[in-house]
Design a protein around this motif. Structure first.
Motif, PDB file in Angstrom:
ATOM      1  N   UNK A   1       0.833  -1.212   0.000  1.00 45.00           N
ATOM      2  CA  UNK A   1       0.000   0.000   0.000  1.00 45.00           C
ATOM      3  C   UNK A   1       0.863   1.256   0.000  1.00 45.00           C
ATOM      4  N   UNK A   2       2.017   1.171   0.675  1.00 44.54           N
ATOM      5  CA  UNK A   2       2.911   2.316   0.716  1.00 44.54           C
ATOM      6  C   UNK A   2       3.437   2.710  -0.653  1.00 44.54           C
ATOM      7  N   UNK A   3       3.420   1.765  -1.593  1.00 42.93           N
ATOM      8  CA  UNK A   3       3.844   2.050  -2.961  1.00 42.93           C
ATOM      9  C   UNK A   3       2.677   2.510  -3.837  1.00 42.93           C
TER      10      UNK A   3
ATOM     11  N   UNK B   1      11.425  -1.362  -2.668  1.00 45.35           N
ATOM     12  CA  UNK B   1      11.901   0.014  -2.765  1.00 45.35           C
ATOM     13  C   UNK B   1      12.528   0.281  -4.132  1.00 45.35           C
ATOM     14  N   UNK B   2      12.384   1.511  -4.584  1.00 45.08           N
ATOM     15  CA  UNK B   2      13.001   1.939  -5.834  1.00 45.08           C
ATOM     16  C   UNK B   2      14.476   2.230  -5.579  1.00 45.08           C
TER      17      UNK B   2
ATOM     18  N   UNK C   1      24.124  -0.261  -4.052  1.00 43.95           N
ATOM     19  CA  UNK C   1      24.366  -0.677  -2.668  1.00 43.95           C
ATOM     20  C   UNK C   1      23.067  -0.710  -1.861  1.00 43.95           C
ATOM     21  N   UNK C   2      22.015  -0.036  -2.356  1.00 42.75           N
ATOM     22  CA  UNK C   2      20.728  -0.061  -1.666  1.00 42.75           C
ATOM     23  C   UNK C   2      20.097  -1.456  -1.668  1.00 42.75           C
TER      24      UNK C   2
ATOM     25  N   UNK D   1       8.936  -4.465  -9.260  1.00 41.11           N
ATOM     26  CA  UNK D   1       8.868  -3.037  -8.960  1.00 41.11           C
ATOM     27  C   UNK D   1       8.726  -2.234 -10.248  1.00 41.11           C
ATOM     28  N   UNK D   2       9.417  -2.681 -11.294  1.00 37.59           N
ATOM     29  CA  UNK D   2       9.375  -1.970 -12.573  1.00 37.59           C
ATOM     30  C   UNK D   2       7.979  -1.959 -13.172  1.00 37.59           C
TER      31      UNK D   2
END
Length: 321
Positions: free
Chosen positions: A149-151, A186-187, A194-195, A220-221
């Motif tokens: 939902x946060x996305x 996460x994006x 490194x993320x 994610x994409x």
């Protein structure tokens, strides 16, 4: 008459850490400066969050198709350009890997492939289709309601309230899986690989245990419309077979869909790995379609492409060669 044997009930679940220990460890990991962090240190700190927790598992049946794309200017000459060996040692971090290691990344939907490889309209793609040779399990990651939902994505996550291990186990599972899910959705900018360190360290721990062969996580994409499946290198030959390769051109990327043109299709894979191509085969229209492209589903059934509505109604099928 002899008395029936008595068995002592054994709790099969590992002992769980305290909620406070888990929350402190998550806070510690979230506070790391990943640009300066050490991968082995992260992997060690994740140990507390790897053992004793429930995760969502997927069972993929024999025959399931997995798609992978590579940006190429001409049709590939051999499977070395599109198969496992084409997933060369990565120079940087990825969602499931550290540098100098290999993971075969695939997707469950054709429509997500072009977005995953960041293809632009007009570019040509070698679209590889792998088929599962046997059933296998894969661990899910990134499937948590709050993280999703946060996305702003419309998709349901895992309902941990169904667990029967008690309130502490449910609470811990929510904490741990929510933390991991946020790492997987996460994006990540292209110059900040490194993320990926936390998700890569977790994946290496899970896949290294030899209990599962792959990890499933939202694309994610493509806004979680479909899922990616990453296979560890040592399992690919046992689990997958390359059934065909199509050379396609990406024509457009409308919202939630893409339009493509078939340029060539592989007719056979020679024993030495050579790919032989021919002109694409026409489609036979089963039922005319007047709707929009985002309501269509395109997938390989056996060795032929089919086009259906999202509801599963067959519209067209590739003619047999």
């Amino acid at each position: 008459m002899s008395e029936a044997p008595k068995f002592k009930e054994i709790n099969a679940y590992p002992s769980l850490p305290s909620l406070q220990d888990v929350q402190v460890r998550i806070s510690e990991l979230e506070g790391l400066d990943l640009a300066k962090a050490d991968f082995e240190f992260i992997k060690d700190r994740l140990r507390l969050l790897v053992h004793g927790f429930s995760v969502q598992a997927f069972i993929f049946e024999k025959g399931r198709i997995f798609y992978r794309g590579r940006l190429l200017e001409s049709p590939p000459k051999s499977i070395a350009e599109v198969g496992m060996r084409s997933a060369e040692l990565n120079e940087g971090y990825g969602r499931l890997h550290r540098p100098k290691t290999t993971v075969l990344y695939t997707n469950l939907a054709v429509g997500s492939v072009s977005r995953e490889i960041k293809a632009e309209p007009g570019k040509t793609i070698a679209l590889s289709c792998f088929r599962a040779k046997r059933p296998f399990h894969a661990i899910g990651a990134g499937l948590d309601d709050e993280a999703i939902r946060g996305k702003g994505w419309s998709r349901n996550g895992m309902d941990w309230s169904r667990l029967k291990q008690g309130e502490l186990a449910r609470t811990l599972n929510i904490e741990v899986n929510r933390f991991l899910a946020k790492q997987f959705v996460k994006d990540v900018p292209g110059d900040q690989d490194f993320q990926y360190m936390i998700s890569a360290a977790w994946a290496e721990s899970i896949l290294g245990a030899n209990a599962v062969d792959a990890v499933v996580y939202p694309s994610v994409a493509n806004s979680a419309i479909s899922d990616n499946v990453g296979f560890k290198a040592s399992s690919v030959d046992d689990l997958l077979e390359l059934v065909r390769v199509d050379f396609i051109r990406l024509d457009d990327l409308p919202q939630g869909a893409n339009t493509i043109t078939f340029l060539n299709k592989s007719t056979s894979i020679v024993a030495d790995g050579t790919l032989l191509f021919s002109s694409p085969t026409p489609f036979d229209v089963i039922k005319p379609w007047s709707g929009t492209v985002d309501l269509l589903s395109f997938q390989l059934e056996g060795t032929r492409w089919t086009m259906t509505t999202r509801a599963g109604e067959l519209l067209a099928i590739e003619r047999e060669s």
